[in-house]
Design a protein around this motif. Structure first.
Motif, short mmCIF file in Angstrom:
data_model
loop_
_atom_site.label_atom_id
_atom_site.label_comp_id
_atom_site.label_asym_id
_atom_site.label_seq_id
_atom_site.Cartn_x
_atom_site.Cartn_y
_atom_site.Cartn_z
N ALA A 31 7.17 -1.08 -1.99
CA ALA A 31 6.32 -2.17 -1.53
C ALA A 31 5.19 -1.64 -0.64
O ALA A 31 4.04 -2.10 -0.75
N LEU A 32 5.50 -0.69 0.21
CA LEU A 32 4.48 -0.10 1.08
C LEU A 32 3.42 0.63 0.29
O LEU A 32 2.27 0.77 0.74
N ARG A 33 3.78 1.09 -0.90
CA ARG A 33 2.82 1.79 -1.75
C ARG A 33 2.02 0.83 -2.63
O ARG A 33 1.22 1.27 -3.46
N GLY A 34 2.25 -0.47 -2.44
CA GLY A 34 1.45 -1.46 -3.14
C GLY A 34 2.05 -2.00 -4.42
O GLY A 34 1.43 -2.84 -5.09
N PHE A 35 3.25 -1.56 -4.77
CA PHE A 35 3.90 -2.09 -5.97
C PHE A 35 4.50 -3.46 -5.67
O PHE A 35 4.95 -3.73 -4.55
N LYS A 36 4.53 -4.32 -6.68
CA LYS A 36 5.28 -5.58 -6.57
C LYS A 36 6.72 -5.27 -6.95
O LYS A 36 6.99 -4.76 -8.04
N PRO A 72 9.91 -7.71 3.35
CA PRO A 72 8.49 -7.38 3.49
C PRO A 72 7.64 -8.03 2.41
O PRO A 72 8.15 -8.45 1.36
N PRO A 73 6.33 -8.11 2.65
CA PRO A 73 5.42 -8.56 1.60
C PRO A 73 5.55 -7.66 0.37
O PRO A 73 5.91 -6.49 0.49
N ASN A 74 5.29 -8.19 -0.78
CA ASN A 74 5.37 -7.49 -2.07
C ASN A 74 6.79 -7.39 -2.61
O ASN A 74 6.99 -6.81 -3.67
#
Length: 369
Positions: A31-36, A72-74
């Motif tokens: 998630a921190l790397r931008g993946f959903k 977290p988000p994502n």
């Protein structure tokens, strides 16, 4: 590859709001790397029994207050309502999987699917969502665990389909190698939030040697007789949930404390002089290296183990008491001499190497993400 893959699906063998394990940690990393990230909570693996209900809802006759881990988000947490993964139930479960995808709008686009459960339900989920690739992480010695026979059959099929195979212990890596001749099996060991658990370190533990702690699941796998023998001299404390039928077997001298969230655990452990993992030797336990092992190392405290075959590579920093009260007492008696500067430094190095950041980077690199 990373530009093509946008989504990650994790088929977990524990719920998000359960104790914190590799599954949640890796989800957060992606998630921190931008993946959903779609995190599927554990579905039924066999028909539930009365004891399962007791364990889920009651502790000493009182309702358990479950952890509420931050999402977290994502990350989307999904609780699938599927029947146990018997082969005969596959037609029904396929429909239930479709309903789950529709209800939760699981609109994945060529995802990496990472599964911790080798069931027919997982295989049918793969067929339906058509992931870019599949990784299977073996975290149980299913040959010696209490599982339905169809799971063992499904695992053989999943191993053939998976693009990458991982084991969370040397034993489970060897187990997968036997199931998949010719395929490489990578390690995906448990880890630790090093900076968090280092807070438990005081520095005078090996001189004080008065309190012995164990944290985690309190069940029939523990060597309760060894703990009871040591409780006649030392203060012995268990921190965790007691399994049904075990409470009355715990020696009266042992203090039992309720579980706490991982974020609060180091503050609880600060009082401990010695941390222990005393298991009964069994075919199943021989494949286990518990998540708490590296958490114990990160505290900098003396760590005593028993019945833990997977600890053999770390015997330069932990003490194997081999189920013996006499050996345990000798080890504790000599800690002021054996806890050398070299030993403490080496323990710290191993704990830092097991930090979740490094564990995740290693895993993600194998996936090319």
């Amino acid at each position: 590859m990373s530009s093509r893959v946008k989504d990650i699906v994790i088929v977990a063998n524990n719920d998000w709001h359960d104790l914190w394990f590799q599954r949640q940690q890796f989800a957060c990393g992606f998630a921190l790397r931008g993946f959903k990230v779609f995190y599927l909570n554990r579905a039924l693996q066999r028909w539930p029994t009365i004891n399962h209900f007791k364990r889920r809802f009651f502790l000493f006759g009182k309702k358990i207050i479950h952890n509420k881990n931050t999402i977290p988000p994502n990350i989307r947490v999904i609780t699938p309502f599927w029947l146990p993964p018997f082969e005969i139930l596959r037609p029904i479960n396929r429909k239930l999987i479709q309903i789950t995808i529709s209800s939760y709008r699981l609109d994945v686009q060529s995802p990496w699917l990472i599964t911790y459960i080798p069931s027919y339900n997982t295989i049918d989920l793969i067929r339906i969502i058509k992931p870019y690739k599949v990784a299977y992480i073996n975290v149980h010695n299913y040959d010696e665990d209490i599982v339905i026979s169809d799971l063992l059959k499904a695992e053989k099929e999943l191993v053939k389909q998976a693009d990458l195979l991982f084991g969370d212990s040397n034993y489970n890596m060897e187990r997968l190698s036997r199931l998949s001749p010719g395929k490489q099996v990578f390690p995906s060991l448990p880890g630790v939030n090093y900076n968090l658990f280092r807070r438990a370190f005081r520095g005078d533990e090996f001189r004080r040697c008065k309190t012995i702690y164990y944290f985690g699941g309190i069940g029939p796998h523990l060597d309760l007789s060894l703990y009871g023998a040591l409780a006649s001299t030392y203060k012995v404390v268990f921190v965790g949930i007691v399994a049904p039928g075990v409470y009355n077997q715990i020696p009266a001298q042992i203090e039992i404390r309720p579980p706490v969230a991982n974020s609060a655990l180091p503050d609880v452990l600060k009082e401990a002089d010695i941390l222990t993992i005393f298991y009964k030797d069994s075919p199943y336990i021989r494949g286990v290296i518990p998540a708490k092992f590296f958490e114990c190392l990160a505290t900098g405290k003396p760590v005593l183990v028993s019945g833990l075959s997977e600890a053999k590579p770390y015997l330069d920093v932990v003490y194997d008491v081999q189920g013996s009260e006499q050996i345990a007492r000798e080890v504790i008696k000599n800690l002021s001499e054996t806890e050398t500067e070299y030993r403490l430094r080496r323990q710290d190095e191993i704990a830092k190497e097991a930090d979740w950041t490094r564990r995740f980077e290693s895993f993600a690199s194998k996936l090319g993400l």
